[in-house]
Motif scaffolding. Sequence first.
Motif, PDB file in Angstrom:
ATOM      1  N   ALA A  96     -12.122 -18.043 -34.277  1.00 12.59           N
ATOM      2  CA  ALA A  96     -11.654 -18.612 -32.984  1.00 12.59           C
ATOM      3  C   ALA A  96     -10.556 -19.298 -33.059  1.00 12.59           C
ATOM      4  CB  ALA A  96     -13.016 -19.232 -32.571  1.00 12.59           C
ATOM      5  N   PHE A  97      -9.793 -18.952 -32.051  1.00 17.24           N
ATOM      6  CA  PHE A  97      -8.442 -19.492 -31.964  1.00 17.24           C
ATOM      7  C   PHE A  97      -8.193 -20.252 -30.548  1.00 17.24           C
ATOM      8  CE2 PHE A  97      -7.840 -16.673 -35.100  1.00 17.24           C
ATOM      9  CZ  PHE A  97      -7.031 -17.156 -36.140  1.00 17.24           C
ATOM     10  N   PRO A  98      -7.653 -21.349 -30.264  1.00 20.17           N
ATOM     11  CA  PRO A  98      -7.528 -21.857 -29.149  1.00 20.17           C
ATOM     12  C   PRO A  98      -6.308 -21.038 -28.432  1.00 20.17           C
ATOM     13  CG  PRO A  98      -6.662 -23.463 -30.632  1.00 20.17           C
ATOM     14  CD  PRO A  98      -7.286 -22.313 -31.367  1.00 20.17           C
TER      15      PRO A  98
ATOM     16  N   ALA B 171      -6.937 -22.107 -36.239  1.00 22.72           N
ATOM     17  CA  ALA B 171      -8.276 -21.606 -36.012  1.00 22.72           C
ATOM     18  C   ALA B 171      -9.325 -22.589 -36.333  1.00 22.72           C
ATOM     19  CB  ALA B 171      -8.630 -20.496 -37.092  1.00 22.72           C
ATOM     20  N   LEU B 172     -10.528 -22.659 -35.533  1.00 21.71           N
ATOM     21  CA  LEU B 172     -11.649 -23.269 -35.662  1.00 21.71           C
ATOM     22  C   LEU B 172     -12.395 -23.074 -36.684  1.00 21.71           C
ATOM     23  CD1 LEU B 172     -12.740 -25.568 -33.708  1.00 21.71           C
ATOM     24  CD2 LEU B 172     -14.415 -23.563 -33.111  1.00 21.71           C
ATOM     25  N   GLU B 173     -12.392 -23.985 -37.650  1.00 23.91           N
ATOM     26  CA  GLU B 173     -13.129 -23.539 -38.818  1.00 23.91           C
ATOM     27  C   GLU B 173     -14.549 -24.096 -39.147  1.00 23.91           C
ATOM     28  OE1 GLU B 173     -12.210 -21.410 -40.906  1.00 23.91           O
ATOM     29  OE2 GLU B 173      -9.918 -21.207 -40.495  1.00 23.91           O
TER      30      GLU B 173
ATOM     31  N   PHE C  46     -11.001 -20.233 -26.146  1.00 28.04           N
ATOM     32  CA  PHE C  46     -10.916 -19.603 -27.334  1.00 28.04           C
ATOM     33  C   PHE C  46     -10.831 -18.424 -27.268  1.00 28.04           C
ATOM     34  CE2 PHE C  46     -12.059 -24.082 -28.245  1.00 28.04           C
ATOM     35  CZ  PHE C  46     -11.421 -24.343 -29.396  1.00 28.04           C
ATOM     36  N   TRP C  47      -9.929 -17.544 -28.055  1.00 29.23           N
ATOM     37  CA  TRP C  47      -9.895 -15.988 -28.377  1.00 29.23           C
ATOM     38  C   TRP C  47     -10.768 -16.152 -29.631  1.00 29.23           C
ATOM     39  CZ3 TRP C  47      -9.994 -11.194 -26.530  1.00 29.23           C
ATOM     40  CH2 TRP C  47      -9.605 -10.419 -27.737  1.00 29.23           C
ATOM     41  N   ILE C  48     -11.952 -15.238 -29.593  1.00 26.91           N
ATOM     42  CA  ILE C  48     -12.816 -15.005 -30.502  1.00 26.91           C
ATOM     43  C   ILE C  48     -12.900 -13.546 -31.231  1.00 26.91           C
ATOM     44  CG2 ILE C  48     -15.174 -15.264 -31.348  1.00 26.91           C
ATOM     45  CD1 ILE C  48     -15.652 -17.270 -29.100  1.00 26.91           C
ATOM     46  N   ARG C  49     -12.625 -13.231 -32.398  1.00 26.65           N
ATOM     47  CA  ARG C  49     -12.441 -11.982 -32.743  1.00 26.65           C
ATOM     48  C   ARG C  49     -13.028 -11.954 -34.260  1.00 26.65           C
ATOM     49  NH1 ARG C  49      -5.833 -12.687 -34.052  1.00 26.65           N
ATOM     50  NH2 ARG C  49      -6.116 -13.814 -36.123  1.00 26.65           N
ATOM     51  N   PRO C  50     -13.271 -10.653 -34.585  1.00 22.50           N
ATOM     52  CA  PRO C  50     -13.763 -10.489 -35.810  1.00 22.50           C
ATOM     53  C   PRO C  50     -12.708 -10.982 -37.011  1.00 22.50           C
ATOM     54  CG  PRO C  50     -13.410  -8.361 -34.933  1.00 22.50           C
ATOM     55  CD  PRO C  50     -13.172  -9.445 -33.979  1.00 22.50           C
TER      56      PRO C  50
ATOM     57  N   GLY D 221      -1.449 -10.349 -19.450  1.00 27.83           N
ATOM     58  CA  GLY D 221      -0.572 -10.152 -20.517  1.00 27.83           C
ATOM     59  C   GLY D 221      -1.106 -10.365 -22.082  1.00 27.83           C
ATOM     60  N   ALA D 222      -0.476  -9.787 -23.151  1.00 33.40           N
ATOM     61  CA  ALA D 222      -0.683 -10.050 -24.486  1.00 33.40           C
ATOM     62  C   ALA D 222      -0.641 -11.526 -24.853  1.00 33.40           C
ATOM     63  CB  ALA D 222       0.056  -9.106 -25.333  1.00 33.40           C
ATOM     64  N   ASP D 223      -0.143 -12.382 -24.211  1.00 25.96           N
ATOM     65  CA  ASP D 223       0.241 -13.659 -24.257  1.00 25.96           C
ATOM     66  C   ASP D 223      -1.105 -14.348 -24.259  1.00 25.96           C
ATOM     67  OD1 ASP D 223       0.547 -13.270 -21.677  1.00 25.96           O
ATOM     68  OD2 ASP D 223       0.887 -15.237 -21.342  1.00 25.96           O
ATOM     69  N   LEU D 224      -2.179 -13.731 -23.484  1.00 24.57           N
ATOM     70  CA  LEU D 224      -3.146 -14.473 -23.348  1.00 24.57           C
ATOM     71  C   LEU D 224      -4.050 -14.645 -24.602  1.00 24.57           C
ATOM     72  CD1 LEU D 224      -4.578 -12.675 -20.024  1.00 24.57           C
ATOM     73  CD2 LEU D 224      -3.467 -14.904 -20.465  1.00 24.57           C
ATOM     74  N   ILE D 225      -3.853 -13.698 -25.807  1.00 29.11           N
ATOM     75  CA  ILE D 225      -4.490 -13.717 -26.940  1.00 29.11           C
ATOM     76  C   ILE D 225      -3.635 -14.351 -28.176  1.00 29.11           C
ATOM     77  CG2 ILE D 225      -6.218 -12.070 -26.377  1.00 29.11           C
ATOM     78  CD1 ILE D 225      -4.573 -10.359 -28.489  1.00 29.11           C
ATOM     79  N   GLU D 226      -2.717 -15.101 -27.702  1.00 28.65           N
ATOM     80  CA  GLU D 226      -1.719 -15.771 -28.873  1.00 28.65           C
ATOM     81  C   GLU D 226      -2.231 -16.838 -28.971  1.00 28.65           C
ATOM     82  OE1 GLU D 226       0.796 -14.526 -30.640  1.00 28.65           O
ATOM     83  OE2 GLU D 226       0.276 -12.646 -29.933  1.00 28.65           O
TER      84      GLU D 226
END
Length: 247
Positions: A207-209, A231-233, A122-126, A221-226
């Motif tokens: 958080a997004f898978p 989203a996980l809720e 998962f990419w976790i961001r504010p 690459g930038a595709d890693l955070i796509e």
Amino acid sequence: MCGRFGLIASPEEVEEAFDITAVDPFPPRYNIAPSQPILMIVSASELTGGGEGRNALLVRWGLIPAWVKDPKDFSLLFNARSETAAEKPAFRGSMRHFRTLVPASGFFEWRRTGEKGGAEPFWIRPRQGGLIAFAGLMSPWLGADGTEIDTGTILTTSSSGVISHIHERSPVVILPEDYERWLDCRGHEPRDVADLLKAPPADFFEAFPVAKAVSNARNLGADLIEPIGPALERAPDENGPGQMDLF
């Protein structure tokens, strides 16, 4: 824990967010891994014994305590538990003298699946976007041959919100209003900043898978955070059963 993170902001955005100048140019970094250089923000007075303001340094991600003779025989300390860092021999000197901020745009964490050895990233961001600052520690290391390396680690704490349903640990986040107190090692001992070593509010992160390609540190690459899914809720009732899912 925090074993991968990203810094995709521009140098100018980092300068503005942390009130520093003269950050060397750097490209967006989507998959920063242990042993690689990371950007750390430090108080100028801690580096020079005087001066004002803050400085940005490139530091090897993986702390080496000053007393280590040969790093090859020492574990890669890329994370430190905030609950015990002030007492552990590997970290207590840095907690007292070299507290830092680690600029980040977000981080990756893996959730175990039912498959043997399986995990989904998962990419976790504010939720509000922008930069965040992990609580970091630095340790200058001097080898017997005169080699000098600035090394560092990221402090972790118990997870909250969506992260708690992915992994039990997450990076300590220092909020902007607390930057100065955290960095001021001369005026604030570890006990004076212990209250900052806590999980952020439950709704701070989203958080997004993402694709499993991020598991390979050679992928950049930038595709890693796509996102590859929604989203996980959190459950609507935070005090209820706390069930979460992808929906």
